[in-house]
Scaffold this active site. Sequence first.
Site, PDB file in Angstrom:
ATOM      1  CB  SER A 144       3.170   4.814  -3.832  1.00 41.11           C
ATOM      2  OG  SER A 144       3.552   3.776  -4.550  1.00 41.11           O
ATOM      3  CE1 TYR A 157       3.127   0.530   0.010  1.00 40.82           C
ATOM      4  CE2 TYR A 157       2.624   0.758  -2.377  1.00 40.82           C
ATOM      5  CZ  TYR A 157       3.496   1.279  -1.026  1.00 40.82           C
ATOM      6  OH  TYR A 157       4.463   2.301  -1.224  1.00 40.82           O
TER       7      TYR A 157
END
Length: 253
Positions: A144, A157
């Site tokens: 990401s 995350y």
Amino acid sequence: MTNNLDGKVALVTGGTTGIGRETAIAFARAGAKVVVSGRGSERGQETVNLIQKEGGEATFVQTDISQATEVEALITQTVEIYGSLDCALNNAGVEGKLAPITELSEEDLNQVVDINLKGTWFCLKYEIMQMLKQGKGAIVNTSSGYGEVGGANLSPYCASKHGIMGLTKSLALEYAKQGIRINTIAPGPIDTGMPDRGTSSKEVLDNYISTFVPMGRMGTAPEVAEAVIWLCSDAASFVTGTSIAVDGGYLAQ
């Protein structure tokens, strides 16, 4: 060289929706036989049906990648069904709870790390074991933009996605001379439903995109899929240990 994957076998974890689904479809369009994996059998079968409607070949295997035994079984089944494993997208992941660290529990941390980081580690281990038998293979991990930068209220995350970047680099070095290429994609704001979670309105989301994404729009799952297909093809034969940002210029700032 082209992105032709005729005769190849591709595995996509988290292939039930979004980037995973579109990549599974793209693999099939490039000529590969596809194993779609995920926890939701109904949505997984929907992905298979979409591939088959276009004349492609695909199978769904239900898997919880946080369980090593299930990942090992997934790779075994893939080879039993199609005879090899040539390409893989390790895409399964969760965002987790959005909150400051002081409001997060150990369970909140484990939920994200067990799937995003440990699950990817399990997938890499068993995929590589099979590819070593074949003498070659290409693996792409989904990280990401938050694998490169921080994000407030996203500590588990961000940590898990940074970890995926580290795994990619380490394993690319371990297997560079053994015919296995390992890379990462780093999607930015992609129109899959995840980026607008936590925003109060479409107006807030649109303002965020126009302010922070140089191209001024969200990306699409098929655009991410194209990067994956290229990385798995012979066109990227000298590419390993790197990350491709598909983010409209977000990380260039």
